[in-house]
Design a protein around this motif. Sequence first.
Motif, PDB file in Angstrom:
ATOM      1  N   ILE A  48       0.967  -0.673  -0.156  1.00 13.49           N
ATOM      2  CA  ILE A  48       0.030  -0.060  -0.029  1.00 13.49           C
ATOM      3  C   ILE A  48       0.938   1.376   0.327  1.00 13.49           C
ATOM      4  N   ARG A  49       1.799   1.080   0.540  1.00 10.60           N
ATOM      5  CA  ARG A  49       2.877   2.473   0.321  1.00 10.60           C
ATOM      6  C   ARG A  49       3.393   2.678  -0.340  1.00 10.60           C
ATOM      7  N   PRO A  50       4.097   1.828  -1.437  1.00  8.17           N
ATOM      8  CA  PRO A  50       4.281   2.502  -2.407  1.00  8.17           C
ATOM      9  C   PRO A  50       3.248   2.405  -3.287  1.00  8.17           C
ATOM     10  N   ILE A  77      11.242  -0.012   4.552  1.00 13.05           N
ATOM     11  CA  ILE A  77      11.652   0.670   6.517  1.00 13.05           C
ATOM     12  C   ILE A  77      10.607  -0.189   6.875  1.00 13.05           C
ATOM     13  N   HIS A  78       8.904   0.070   5.974  1.00  6.68           N
ATOM     14  CA  HIS A  78       7.883  -0.759   6.556  1.00  6.68           C
ATOM     15  C   HIS A  78       8.496  -2.366   6.906  1.00  6.68           C
ATOM     16  N   THR A  79       8.847  -3.249   5.822  1.00  5.83           N
ATOM     17  CA  THR A  79       9.361  -4.570   6.468  1.00  5.83           C
ATOM     18  C   THR A  79       9.679  -4.729   8.123  1.00  5.83           C
ATOM     19  N   ILE A  83       9.720  -7.357  11.076  1.00  2.86           N
ATOM     20  CA  ILE A  83      10.739  -7.898  11.175  1.00  2.86           C
ATOM     21  C   ILE A  83      10.872  -7.222  13.184  1.00  2.86           C
ATOM     22  N   HIS A  84      10.818  -6.334  12.858  1.00  2.00           N
ATOM     23  CA  HIS A  84      11.739  -6.113  14.830  1.00  2.00           C
ATOM     24  C   HIS A  84       9.977  -6.175  15.832  1.00  2.00           C
ATOM     25  N   ASP A  85       8.640  -5.566  14.716  1.00  2.00           N
ATOM     26  CA  ASP A  85       7.423  -5.647  15.759  1.00  2.00           C
ATOM     27  C   ASP A  85       7.119  -6.854  16.163  1.00  2.00           C
ATOM     28  N   ASP A  86       7.681  -8.399  15.487  1.00  2.00           N
ATOM     29  CA  ASP A  86       6.779  -9.266  15.611  1.00  2.00           C
ATOM     30  C   ASP A  86       8.383  -9.797  16.396  1.00  2.00           C
ATOM     31  N   ARG A 159       9.828  11.111   9.452  1.00  2.00           N
ATOM     32  CA  ARG A 159       9.263   9.870   9.543  1.00  2.00           C
ATOM     33  C   ARG A 159       9.416   9.112  10.190  1.00  2.00           C
ATOM     34  N   VAL A 160      10.332   8.329  10.504  1.00  6.68           N
ATOM     35  CA  VAL A 160      10.722   6.790  10.939  1.00  6.68           C
ATOM     36  C   VAL A 160      11.552   7.116  12.003  1.00  6.68           C
ATOM     37  N   GLY A 161      11.547   8.403  12.254  1.00  7.83           N
ATOM     38  CA  GLY A 161      12.645   8.435  13.694  1.00  7.83           C
ATOM     39  C   GLY A 161      11.509   8.986  15.159  1.00  7.83           C
ATOM     40  N   GLY A 164       8.118   9.892  14.356  1.00  3.56           N
ATOM     41  CA  GLY A 164       7.112   9.298  13.505  1.00  3.56           C
ATOM     42  C   GLY A 164       7.259   7.667  14.191  1.00  3.56           C
ATOM     43  N   MET A 165       7.765   7.003  13.043  1.00  2.68           N
ATOM     44  CA  MET A 165       6.966   5.332  13.433  1.00  2.68           C
ATOM     45  C   MET A 165       7.442   4.851  14.482  1.00  2.68           C
ATOM     46  N   ILE A 166       8.432   4.921  15.136  1.00  6.60           N
ATOM     47  CA  ILE A 166       9.092   4.625  16.784  1.00  6.60           C
ATOM     48  C   ILE A 166       8.755   5.169  17.736  1.00  6.60           C
ATOM     49  N   GLY A 168       6.230   6.348  17.727  1.00  2.97           N
ATOM     50  CA  GLY A 168       4.515   5.539  17.711  1.00  2.97           C
ATOM     51  C   GLY A 168       4.748   4.239  19.010  1.00  2.97           C
ATOM     52  N   GLN A 169       6.223   3.530  18.236  1.00  2.00           N
ATOM     53  CA  GLN A 169       6.189   2.118  18.177  1.00  2.00           C
ATOM     54  C   GLN A 169       6.573   1.981  19.937  1.00  2.00           C
ATOM     55  N   VAL A 170       7.364   3.292  20.190  1.00  2.00           N
ATOM     56  CA  VAL A 170       7.727   3.291  22.439  1.00  2.00           C
ATOM     57  C   VAL A 170       6.382   3.611  23.123  1.00  2.00           C
ATOM     58  N   LYS A 192       2.502   5.889  14.529  1.00  2.00           N
ATOM     59  CA  LYS A 192       3.230   4.217  14.482  1.00  2.00           C
ATOM     60  C   LYS A 192       3.071   4.061  12.772  1.00  2.00           C
ATOM     61  N   THR A 193       1.767   4.405  12.490  1.00  2.00           N
ATOM     62  CA  THR A 193       1.139   3.529  11.561  1.00  2.00           C
ATOM     63  C   THR A 193       1.103   4.907  10.208  1.00  2.00           C
ATOM     64  N   GLY A 194       0.257   6.105  11.033  1.00  2.00           N
ATOM     65  CA  GLY A 194      -0.038   7.331  10.168  1.00  2.00           C
ATOM     66  C   GLY A 194       1.453   7.811   9.220  1.00  2.00           C
ATOM     67  N   PHE A 230      -6.126   3.051   8.660  1.00  2.00           N
ATOM     68  CA  PHE A 230      -5.575   2.180   8.708  1.00  2.00           C
ATOM     69  C   PHE A 230      -5.868   0.940   9.979  1.00  2.00           C
ATOM     70  N   GLN A 231      -5.107   2.017  10.970  1.00  2.00           N
ATOM     71  CA  GLN A 231      -5.422   1.530  12.187  1.00  2.00           C
ATOM     72  C   GLN A 231      -6.489   0.749  12.744  1.00  2.00           C
ATOM     73  N   ILE A 232      -7.419   1.824  13.217  1.00  2.00           N
ATOM     74  CA  ILE A 232      -8.652   0.823  13.310  1.00  2.00           C
ATOM     75  C   ILE A 232      -8.963   0.086  12.626  1.00  2.00           C
ATOM     76  N   GLU A 311     -12.460  -1.770   4.315  1.00  2.00           N
ATOM     77  CA  GLU A 311     -13.767  -3.110   3.754  1.00  2.00           C
ATOM     78  C   GLU A 311     -12.619  -4.496   4.044  1.00  2.00           C
ATOM     79  N   ARG A 312     -11.050  -4.032   3.648  1.00  2.00           N
ATOM     80  CA  ARG A 312     -10.084  -4.887   3.360  1.00  2.00           C
ATOM     81  C   ARG A 312     -10.100  -5.878   4.713  1.00  2.00           C
ATOM     82  N   LYS A 313      -9.878  -7.335   3.916  1.00  2.00           N
ATOM     83  CA  LYS A 313      -9.901  -8.701   4.881  1.00  2.00           C
ATOM     84  C   LYS A 313      -8.543  -8.878   5.090  1.00  2.00           C
TER      85      LYS A 313
HETATM   86  C1  GRG Z   1      13.548  -0.972  12.108  1.00  2.00           C
HETATM   87  C2  GRG Z   1      12.791   1.213  11.795  1.00  2.00           C
HETATM   88  C3  GRG Z   1      12.291   0.249  12.607  1.00  2.00           C
HETATM   89  C4  GRG Z   1      11.473   0.757  12.932  1.00  2.00           C
HETATM   90  C5  GRG Z   1      11.387  -0.528  14.889  1.00  2.00           C
HETATM   91  C6  GRG Z   1       8.912  -2.133  15.710  1.00  2.00           C
HETATM   92  C7  GRG Z   1       8.608  -0.817  15.062  1.00  2.00           C
HETATM   93  C8  GRG Z   1      10.046   0.610  15.306  1.00  2.00           C
HETATM   94  C9  GRG Z   1       7.653  -0.335  14.706  1.00  2.00           C
HETATM   95  C10 GRG Z   1       6.756  -1.294  13.943  1.00  2.00           C
HETATM   96  C11 GRG Z   1       5.832  -0.174  12.934  1.00  2.00           C
HETATM   97  C12 GRG Z   1       4.434  -1.379  13.106  1.00  2.00           C
HETATM   98  C13 GRG Z   1       4.235  -2.184  12.703  1.00  2.00           C
HETATM   99  C14 GRG Z   1       2.946  -0.583  13.023  1.00  2.00           C
HETATM  100  C15 GRG Z   1       2.015  -1.544  12.259  1.00  2.00           C
HETATM  101  C16 GRG Z   1       1.509  -1.000  11.136  1.00  2.00           C
HETATM  102  C17 GRG Z   1       0.907  -2.218  10.339  1.00  2.00           C
HETATM  103  C18 GRG Z   1      -0.734  -1.378  10.813  1.00  2.00           C
HETATM  104  C19 GRG Z   1       1.150  -2.944   9.748  1.00  2.00           C
HETATM  105  C20 GRG Z   1       0.720  -3.526   8.570  1.00  2.00           C
HETATM  106  O1  GRG Z   1       0.606  -2.607   7.390  1.00  2.00           O
HETATM  107  P1  GRG Z   1       0.378  -3.439   6.719  1.00  2.00           P
HETATM  108  O2  GRG Z   1      -1.392  -3.995   6.591  1.00  2.00           O
HETATM  109  O3  GRG Z   1       1.312  -4.784   5.836  1.00  2.00           O
HETATM  110  O4  GRG Z   1       0.189  -2.725   4.944  1.00  2.00           O
HETATM  111  P2  GRG Z   1       1.363  -6.053   4.764  1.00  2.00           P
HETATM  112  O5  GRG Z   1       2.182  -6.979   5.091  1.00  2.00           O
HETATM  113  O6  GRG Z   1       0.571  -5.830   4.182  1.00  2.00           O
HETATM  114  O7  GRG Z   1       2.828  -4.765   4.137  1.00  2.00           O
END
Ligand code: GRG
Length: 314
Positions: A48-50, A77-79, A83-86, A159-161, A164-166, A168-170, A192-194, A230-232, A311-313
């Motif tokens: 979706i991001r690209p 970056i998203h991937t 990986i780290h989120d899991d 936007r990553v730092g 930004g996303m990081i 949000g994760q904190v 985190k998501t936006g 998207f997050q909702i 509506e995404r599943k």
């Molecule tokens: C390593 C840069 C870096 C950051 C670490 C772990 C972390 C900080 C952030 C987590 C951010 C996170 C997982 C946000 C959730 C966003 C979200 C709803 C992801 C699902 O995205 P989709 O549905 O997934 O687009 P696909 O698999 O379709 O790409």
Amino acid sequence: MSDFYEKLKEYAAYTEEGLNAILPKRENYQKTIYDAMRYSLLAGGKRIRPVLSFVTAELFGLDIETVKPFALAIEMIHTSSLIHDDLPAMDNDDYRRGRLSCHKRFDEATAILAGDALLTYAFEVAGDGASGLITKAVVSGNEELARNASKVVALLANRVGTEGMIGGQVIDLKAEDTIIDEYEHDTLCRLKTGCLLTVPAEISGLIAGRKETPEYGLIVDYSKSIGLAFQIRDDILDVEGDPHLLGKNIGMDDADNKTTFVTLYGIDGAKQKLEELTQRAVNDCKALMALESCSTQSAEFLLELANFLLERKY
Ligand code: GRG
């Protein structure tokens, strides 16, 4: 197939091809890291991001090739964040994108390094992309493009730092043991998501030299609305989604005691918010369609994308 799905598939295939080409298989001593990076990156996410990078580029009259390095960087970056989120230290998920998560398929140390490597490589690709644009701008005497292109990498990093996303994760990690109010939760999701769903439009707008225009305000507002939506949807799917379609387990938020849109507003309240945000995004698209400075076709695609995400599943 409708024009929308056709185009969505086209953008996703272009992304897939691009990712595959910039991250080749390597048979050197550090082969494992390339295997792990490719394992997670080429596991078939929605891209979706690209897609947002490409369609917003076209909205502003740019060629999709112009934003390609940034689109691929954002997906890497998203991937890396997935990986780290899991990892056990974070959300501890065994499945992702329909297969074992990176640390389960390889091991934790390799997964940490694969995330680090994708993040680092993303900035190498984005940096090269920016240099290419600056060179082109200098050769053609386009000073504004040279100035704007020189700002792209810092914008992406921001936007990553931590803002930004990081960041949000904190807050997200804090929200596992602490009850956070709706304002803090809103900030969490916007970061985190936006942020990663808004930066594609910000980069396209910057490169196209549209930052000070009404269309830039509209597309950023659209991106923020679909980012939150998207997050909702993610929170709702964690409660009532189909694990087979999602490619990961459900009920993880509940297991982690997380504050989510569902815990804050109930499932019906969350669905209502999702619809309100989608409507706001749709209105932005209608306003974009009325502007001569924007591609009507791209604005129409963005409108359909907002409804698709509602509506995404998976
Ligand atoms: C390593 C840069 C870096 C950051 C670490 C772990 C972390 C900080 C952030 C987590 C951010 C996170 C997982 C946000 C959730 C966003 C979200 C709803 C992801 C699902 O995205 P989709 O549905 O997934 O687009 P696909 O698999 O379709 O790409």
